[in-house]
Design a protein around this motif. Sequence first.
Motif, PDB file in Angstrom:
ATOM      1  N   ASN A 147       1.219  -1.536  -0.285  1.00  0.00           N
ATOM      2  CA  ASN A 147       0.190   0.219   0.300  1.00  0.00           C
ATOM      3  C   ASN A 147       0.942   1.318   0.023  1.00  0.00           C
ATOM      4  O   ASN A 147       0.346   2.413  -0.851  1.00  0.00           O
ATOM      5  N   ALA A 148       2.059   1.206   0.056  1.00  0.00           N
ATOM      6  CA  ALA A 148       3.022   2.034   0.981  1.00  0.00           C
ATOM      7  C   ALA A 148       3.906   2.336  -0.937  1.00  0.00           C
ATOM      8  O   ALA A 148       4.266   3.686  -0.879  1.00  0.00           O
ATOM      9  N   GLN A 149       3.254   2.110  -1.837  1.00  0.00           N
ATOM     10  CA  GLN A 149       4.064   2.210  -3.070  1.00  0.00           C
ATOM     11  C   GLN A 149       2.922   2.213  -4.645  1.00  0.00           C
ATOM     12  O   GLN A 149       2.466   0.807  -4.987  1.00  0.00           O
ATOM     13  N   PRO A 150       1.905   2.656  -4.115  1.00  0.00           N
ATOM     14  CA  PRO A 150       0.593   2.697  -5.032  1.00  0.00           C
ATOM     15  C   PRO A 150       0.777   2.525  -6.671  1.00  0.00           C
ATOM     16  O   PRO A 150       0.419   1.961  -7.582  1.00  0.00           O
ATOM     17  N   ASP A 151       2.087   3.691  -6.778  1.00  0.00           N
ATOM     18  CA  ASP A 151       2.917   3.651  -8.207  1.00  0.00           C
ATOM     19  C   ASP A 151       2.970   2.257  -8.932  1.00  0.00           C
ATOM     20  O   ASP A 151       3.012   2.295 -10.391  1.00  0.00           O
ATOM     21  N   ARG A 152       3.608   0.901  -8.028  1.00  0.00           N
ATOM     22  CA  ARG A 152       3.987   0.060  -8.308  1.00  0.00           C
ATOM     23  C   ARG A 152       3.447  -0.702  -8.754  1.00  0.00           C
ATOM     24  O   ARG A 152       3.127  -1.480  -9.536  1.00  0.00           O
ATOM     25  N   TRP A 153       1.633  -0.208  -8.975  1.00  0.00           N
ATOM     26  CA  TRP A 153       1.408  -1.453  -9.350  1.00  0.00           C
ATOM     27  C   TRP A 153      -0.278  -0.667 -10.038  1.00  0.00           C
ATOM     28  O   TRP A 153      -1.240  -1.691 -10.480  1.00  0.00           O
ATOM     29  N   ALA A 154       0.402   0.741 -10.730  1.00  0.00           N
ATOM     30  CA  ALA A 154      -0.432   1.018 -12.408  1.00  0.00           C
ATOM     31  C   ALA A 154      -0.296   0.505 -13.023  1.00  0.00           C
ATOM     32  O   ALA A 154       0.657  -0.948 -13.603  1.00  0.00           O
ATOM     33  N   ARG A 209      -9.922  -3.489 -11.447  1.00  0.00           N
ATOM     34  CA  ARG A 209      -9.028  -2.322 -10.173  1.00  0.00           C
ATOM     35  C   ARG A 209     -10.639  -1.274 -10.752  1.00  0.00           C
ATOM     36  O   ARG A 209     -10.457  -0.023  -9.724  1.00  0.00           O
ATOM     37  N   VAL A 210     -11.298  -0.918 -11.836  1.00  0.00           N
ATOM     38  CA  VAL A 210     -11.699   0.466 -11.789  1.00  0.00           C
ATOM     39  C   VAL A 210     -13.314   0.551 -10.614  1.00  0.00           C
ATOM     40  O   VAL A 210     -13.490   1.019  -9.787  1.00  0.00           O
ATOM     41  N   TRP A 211     -14.086  -1.195 -11.113  1.00  0.00           N
ATOM     42  CA  TRP A 211     -14.723  -1.795 -10.071  1.00  0.00           C
ATOM     43  C   TRP A 211     -14.951  -1.220  -8.741  1.00  0.00           C
ATOM     44  O   TRP A 211     -15.308  -0.452  -8.186  1.00  0.00           O
ATOM     45  N   GLU A 212     -13.245  -1.560  -7.729  1.00  0.00           N
ATOM     46  CA  GLU A 212     -12.964  -1.856  -7.305  1.00  0.00           C
ATOM     47  C   GLU A 212     -12.479  -0.433  -6.478  1.00  0.00           C
ATOM     48  O   GLU A 212     -12.932  -0.894  -5.166  1.00  0.00           O
ATOM     49  N   LEU A 213     -12.260   0.788  -6.874  1.00  0.00           N
ATOM     50  CA  LEU A 213     -11.767   1.625  -6.253  1.00  0.00           C
ATOM     51  C   LEU A 213     -13.278   2.528  -6.300  1.00  0.00           C
ATOM     52  O   LEU A 213     -13.778   3.272  -5.079  1.00  0.00           O
ATOM     53  N   LEU A 214     -14.060   2.291  -7.614  1.00  0.00           N
ATOM     54  CA  LEU A 214     -15.607   2.544  -7.082  1.00  0.00           C
ATOM     55  C   LEU A 214     -16.444   2.530  -6.126  1.00  0.00           C
ATOM     56  O   LEU A 214     -17.195   3.344  -5.580  1.00  0.00           O
ATOM     57  N   SER A 215     -16.033   1.091  -5.836  1.00  0.00           N
ATOM     58  CA  SER A 215     -17.010   0.277  -4.900  1.00  0.00           C
ATOM     59  C   SER A 215     -16.395   1.554  -3.631  1.00  0.00           C
ATOM     60  O   SER A 215     -16.990   1.423  -2.319  1.00  0.00           O
ATOM     61  N   SER A 216     -14.926   1.611  -3.552  1.00  0.00           N
ATOM     62  CA  SER A 216     -14.295   2.039  -2.117  1.00  0.00           C
ATOM     63  C   SER A 216     -15.081   3.370  -1.469  1.00  0.00           C
ATOM     64  O   SER A 216     -15.461   3.410  -0.532  1.00  0.00           O
ATOM     65  N   GLU A 217     -15.177   3.672  -2.508  1.00  0.00           N
ATOM     66  CA  GLU A 217     -15.483   5.136  -3.097  1.00  0.00           C
ATOM     67  C   GLU A 217     -15.483   6.595  -3.509  1.00  0.00           C
ATOM     68  O   GLU A 217     -15.738   5.763  -4.782  1.00  0.00           O
ATOM     69  N   ARG A 218     -16.838   7.486  -3.613  1.00  0.00           N
ATOM     70  CA  ARG A 218     -16.832   8.230  -4.386  1.00  0.00           C
ATOM     71  C   ARG A 218     -15.420   8.820  -5.370  1.00  0.00           C
ATOM     72  O   ARG A 218     -14.827   9.507  -4.721  1.00  0.00           O
ATOM     73  N   LEU A 219     -15.004   9.093  -6.378  1.00  0.00           N
ATOM     74  CA  LEU A 219     -14.022   9.343  -7.062  1.00  0.00           C
ATOM     75  C   LEU A 219     -14.179   9.952  -8.888  1.00  0.00           C
ATOM     76  O   LEU A 219     -15.173   9.283  -9.002  1.00  0.00           O
ATOM     77  N   SER A 220     -13.514  10.978  -8.952  1.00  0.00           N
ATOM     78  CA  SER A 220     -14.142  11.898 -10.094  1.00  0.00           C
ATOM     79  C   SER A 220     -13.181  10.491 -11.763  1.00  0.00           C
ATOM     80  O   SER A 220     -12.646   9.462 -11.003  1.00  0.00           O
ATOM     81  N   VAL A 221     -13.298  10.679 -12.649  1.00  0.00           N
ATOM     82  CA  VAL A 221     -12.942  10.071 -13.744  1.00  0.00           C
ATOM     83  C   VAL A 221     -11.094  10.390 -13.955  1.00  0.00           C
ATOM     84  O   VAL A 221     -10.286   9.467 -13.400  1.00  0.00           O
ATOM     85  N   LYS A 222     -10.728  11.221 -13.376  1.00  0.00           N
ATOM     86  CA  LYS A 222      -9.906  11.517 -13.070  1.00  0.00           C
ATOM     87  C   LYS A 222      -8.534  11.250 -12.098  1.00  0.00           C
ATOM     88  O   LYS A 222      -7.133  10.798 -11.686  1.00  0.00           O
ATOM     89  N   VAL A 225      -9.585   8.771 -10.779  1.00  0.00           N
ATOM     90  CA  VAL A 225      -9.563   6.891 -10.973  1.00  0.00           C
ATOM     91  C   VAL A 225      -7.867   6.568 -11.327  1.00  0.00           C
ATOM     92  O   VAL A 225      -7.501   5.698 -11.476  1.00  0.00           O
ATOM     93  N   ALA A 226      -7.997   7.712 -12.482  1.00  0.00           N
ATOM     94  CA  ALA A 226      -6.606   8.028 -13.695  1.00  0.00           C
ATOM     95  C   ALA A 226      -5.764   7.531 -12.981  1.00  0.00           C
ATOM     96  O   ALA A 226      -4.656   6.726 -13.372  1.00  0.00           O
ATOM     97  N   ALA A 227      -5.481   8.449 -12.185  1.00  0.00           N
ATOM     98  CA  ALA A 227      -4.247   8.973 -11.685  1.00  0.00           C
ATOM     99  C   ALA A 227      -4.332   7.798 -10.403  1.00  0.00           C
ATOM    100  O   ALA A 227      -2.963   6.903 -11.075  1.00  0.00           O
ATOM    101  N   ARG A 228      -4.728   6.817 -10.167  1.00  0.00           N
ATOM    102  CA  ARG A 228      -4.491   6.171  -8.924  1.00  0.00           C
ATOM    103  C   ARG A 228      -4.128   4.441 -10.086  1.00  0.00           C
ATOM    104  O   ARG A 228      -3.160   4.386  -9.296  1.00  0.00           O
ATOM    105  N   LEU A 229      -4.446   4.179 -11.144  1.00  0.00           N
ATOM    106  CA  LEU A 229      -4.436   3.689 -11.471  1.00  0.00           C
ATOM    107  C   LEU A 229      -3.879   3.384 -12.752  1.00  0.00           C
ATOM    108  O   LEU A 229      -2.846   2.830 -13.437  1.00  0.00           O
ATOM    109  N   GLY A 230      -2.604   4.581 -12.470  1.00  0.00           N
ATOM    110  CA  GLY A 230      -1.841   4.814 -13.543  1.00  0.00           C
ATOM    111  C   GLY A 230      -2.016   4.509 -15.240  1.00  0.00           C
ATOM    112  O   GLY A 230      -1.097   4.368 -16.269  1.00  0.00           O
TER     113      GLY A 230
END
Length: 385
Positions: free
Chosen positions: A81-88, A206-219, A221-226
């Motif tokens: 979790n400390a290296q989110p960019d690694r899982w982009a 991954r998009v579905w998981e992020l949207l299930s956890s919190e309300r996020l904009s498209v930008k 989500v894109a930033a978190r997933l790389g």
Amino acid sequence: MQYRDVHEAAFTDRWPGLEFVRTSRTSAGERTPRFDAEAELTRQWTKAVTAASFTPRSTTAPSPARRAAEAIVAELLPRMNAQPDRWAGKTGAQDRLLLLGLAARTLAAAADNVQLSERDWASAVGLTRDVVTSRLKVLIQQGWIARVQRSAGPWAAVWRIGRPGGGKQRSGAVFSAELEQRLQGELEHARADIWHARSLGVLGLRVWELLSSERLSVKQVAARLGVCAATVRNKIAALQSYGLATSSGRAYQGRSRLARAAALAGVTGAHADRVRLYRLQSAVFVWWFTTRYQPERSDALAEWGMFPTPDEAENVHPVDIALAYGVTSTGPPVQATTWGAAMAAQERHREHDPGSWWELVAATRAALPAPDMLLAPHQWAATAA
């Protein structure tokens, strides 16, 4: 376990230990299918729940091996979790699932070194074996995992979670039941049939998981997933078309939702088909080794016969081979190789008696020489690499 878990173990996964639910013993010592296996499972479940309610809770602490495994996983997850960019990106999402799969197997085995085949690994995390093969190389190079012993014949390789600093560093994270529940829940979602849909895949997950956890904009989500925003919009549109997301970006959850989405996408049973295919491939590999090492004393060979020869393979109809591989029989004929003929033969045995078929495969593998006996001399020095 809940009732649905036991039901799946008895009738979908067909655990050998639950054979008494599916069949009953006759006076001749054989087993015959029960008239109402569902009712028998309900009766046994009720007895178990009643017995558990009268059984005092055990105060026995987890074994030292279990505590050691929990500590390894508790250190791994915060480090990930400390290296989110690694899982982009797509490959990053695949790498993340592979690590979670190894963490789950470590907990289940209560050991730091676990034997895990690429096919079982793929089945556990909802990926293909080809993806596992390619991504393991990267994870090994980066130190996230380590191969303790190479695979040998039908025996899988032995793996462990990588430990920075020689395993002496600790993050201070504490393992909990909630942590394990989240881990198992994420892997269960990854094995859902819907992610076999071409328009979704692992990025759709991954998009579905992020949207299930919190309300996020498209930008966001894109930033978190790389990935680019256009990719996220395409995935959200696909989720909406299958009833897994709203136009406002809120995701729907639940097993029933995922099952309905898979039915709508036409991929119901896709994961089970892949598991079946990988089991057939494992059975064929065990069969080949049994023919080579134990041709005179094997219950498997008594039932299956010797491994097909090239001449015998030529007599197998291409459609049978195609059906064994799970591919369409309307396309070009599948080449009649010995491997394909063996796949077709194993599929016939599996259909005849799925429960005892897999038990026989497992028993046959266990009777083969140990991995260190099958390793070539030049591999001995590399087993701890």
